[in-house]
Structures are given as structure tokens and as C-alpha cells.
Write an enzyme that holds these catalytic residues in place. Sequence first.
Site, PDB file in Angstrom:
ATOM      1  CE  LYS A   1      61.876  48.747  43.771  1.00  0.00           C
ATOM      2  NZ  LYS A   1      60.503  48.234  43.594  1.00  0.00           N
TER       3      LYS A   1
ATOM      4  CG  ASP B   1      62.132  50.361  39.729  1.00  0.00           C
ATOM      5  OD1 ASP B   1      61.318  51.286  39.549  1.00  0.00           O
ATOM      6  OD2 ASP B   1      61.793  49.204  40.059  1.00  0.00           O
TER       7      ASP B   1
HETATM    8  O1  C5P Z   1      61.667  50.229  33.221  1.00  0.00           O
HETATM    9  P1  C5P Z   1      61.558  48.772  33.490  1.00  0.00           P
HETATM   10  O2  C5P Z   1      62.279  47.954  32.450  1.00  0.00           O
HETATM   11  O3  C5P Z   1      61.891  48.390  34.863  1.00  0.00           O
HETATM   12  O4  C5P Z   1      60.023  48.423  33.336  1.00  0.00           O
HETATM   13  C1  C5P Z   1      59.565  47.144  32.965  1.00  0.00           C
HETATM   14  C2  C5P Z   1      58.195  47.281  32.331  1.00  0.00           C
HETATM   15  O5  C5P Z   1      57.250  47.706  33.313  1.00  0.00           O
HETATM   16  C3  C5P Z   1      58.097  48.302  31.236  1.00  0.00           C
HETATM   17  O6  C5P Z   1      58.430  47.732  30.005  1.00  0.00           O
HETATM   18  C4  C5P Z   1      56.644  48.686  31.292  1.00  0.00           C
HETATM   19  O7  C5P Z   1      55.851  47.688  30.659  1.00  0.00           O
HETATM   20  C5  C5P Z   1      56.317  48.606  32.759  1.00  0.00           C
HETATM   21  N1  C5P Z   1      56.419  49.901  33.473  1.00  0.00           N
HETATM   22  C6  C5P Z   1      55.414  50.837  33.305  1.00  0.00           C
HETATM   23  N2  C5P Z   1      55.504  52.029  33.963  1.00  0.00           N
HETATM   24  C7  C5P Z   1      56.525  52.294  34.796  1.00  0.00           C
HETATM   25  C8  C5P Z   1      57.551  51.337  34.994  1.00  0.00           C
HETATM   26  C9  C5P Z   1      57.468  50.142  34.308  1.00  0.00           C
HETATM   27  O8  C5P Z   1      54.452  50.611  32.558  1.00  0.00           O
HETATM   28  N3  C5P Z   1      56.574  53.469  35.437  1.00  0.00           N
END
Ligand code: C5P
Length: 280
Positions: free
Chosen positions: A12, A137
Site C-alpha cells: 500500500k 495496518d
Molecule cells: O500496529 P503496528 O505494530 O503496526 O504499529 C507499530 C508501532 O507504531 C506501534 O507499536 C506504535 O508505537 C506505533 N503506532 C502508533 N499509532 C498507530 C499505529 C502505530 O503509535 N496508529
Amino acid sequence: MSQVLRCPAPAKINLFLHVIGRRADGYHLLQSIFRLVDWCDEITLEARPDGRIERAQAIPGVAESDDLTMRAARLLQQVSGTDRGVTIRVDKVLPMGGGIGGGSSDAASVLLALNRLWQLGLRRSELMALGLQLGADVPFFLFGRDAFVEGIGEQLRPVDLAPAWYVVLAPHVSVPTPRIFSDPELTRNTPPIKMPDFAASTTRNDLESVVRLRYPEVDRAIRWLEQFSPARMSGSGSCIFAQFPLECDALHVVAQCPVEWTAKCVQSLPVHPLRAWVDD
Ligand code: C5P
């Protein structure tokens, strides 16, 4: 049904990404347009009767405990109570730590494929709820079409976008997403926009200025690509992209990309290639 499934996991790009707030648990509230493009990892899944979940090969730099495909398979096995297992092979094409959703898309494709291979009959909304446990995501790739995304990534509304060509440029820097979201320089108070307004709004990627500051290579890559067309970072980087009217325009830019970076000409996808694998 065949006991082996091969499936793509598309990337994406974020046409824009606004950080509009922060939740009590530290996650950030976003507004973004997520767009599917035809650049894919390839995943092969082979059902196994012994209940084990294994990798066919290691992904360099990704421990099995961090591998989202393994975590997706274990979560689905546990929730469904199936006694079946799987061997998963990921042929990694997409840059890792690139902000184009490779790991999340791999996890989504594993959920979609195992729901079919193990004949579980879960619906799209059920898979999306599981996907959210794996990463913010992941639900987007299960939703399966371009979307206006809010919340932390779990509130999705379909958007209709004209087909487009892009150059996606990977500057060979891996940017850890948590580092960018926790950076003191990050602005987290962009005023929310209404979905119908997004085309008219002046949009940006709020994470971009922080990444350009901390990773000068990304800054250099953006300045290079901007010679040809307005360039922007996707997600938390390090990949950047620019839109072009014709495939040949994009290919012309790819041909000139400095050898230290990877550039790819991609086209928007009308829908996720596996969208029809699960019922709404
Ligand atoms: O959810 P994911 O593991 O992809 O996100 C990685 C990190 O990015 C999370 O641990 C967080 O620190 C940050 N994040 C965030 N807000 C979001 C998505 C991700 O703070 N909406």
C-alpha cells in the site's frame, strides 16, 4: 480443495497521513488514504495434518517470534480451534521497514488463505478484528480496497480513486515505526478533515519531516524524486512515492534512479487480489 495455496500480498501507499491525536495507550489517531498497488510479496501455504505451524525458510532479520505470518497463523489456529497446521513460505519482494505495509499485508494474506485452506468460514469483519490484534495496518488489507482510514487504522471507509501510476522509491534505510511515532519532534495535532474534503484539503504526511530529520538518506531521496513530480513519504517511511500520468513517464524516472536506491514503477490496484476469498 488443493492443500497448497499460493497468493500475493500487495503493498500500500499512504496518499497522505495526518496525526490528529494520541490515545491513552500511546497509539496515535490518524487520518489517511490507503491505496493498494501492484507490487507484491508471494506467499505459499501448505496445509499439514500434524497441527504444527512452521516457516519453510527464515526471513533474514525477522525472528520467528516477530514474524507476522507465524503470529497470524497461530492466532487463527487458536481462535478457530482447528487441529490443522501449515508450512508458510514468504518470498520477500517488498522492502522491510519501508512504510508500504509488507509485513501487515503478508499477515492479512495468511489470514485470508488459511481461512480457506482450513475451511473455517470466518467472515471479513471477523478476520479484520483478528488482524487488528497483529498490527494497525492489517485490517486495511483484509478490507481489500482503497480506503479513508481513521482511528488507529481500524475505521475504514471505501474511496473511489482514479487509476494511477507511481514510482515507489526505497532508499535502503529501514525506519522502525515506533521510533517515529514516539519522536519528540512529531506534531500530533493536525486538525481533522471531513472525508469529502480530502481532495480539496492541503494534505501531507505528518511523519515525513521527522523521518527526513533523523534519516538524511530519505531527505535526499525525496529531493531527487521531486525533480520529476511532487514526492511524498508513505507510512513511517522509508519508501517515498510520486504519481505520474503515464507508465512510460514513471519508467523513465525508474531508469534514472541512482544505483544505491531501488525504484519501482507500480500501478494502483482496483481491489485486493484476494478480496473475494472471504464473505462480507
Ligand atoms: O500496529 P503496528 O505494530 O503496526 O504499529 C507499530 C508501532 O507504531 C506501534 O507499536 C506504535 O508505537 C506505533 N503506532 C502508533 N499509532 C498507530 C499505529 C502505530 O503509535 N496508529
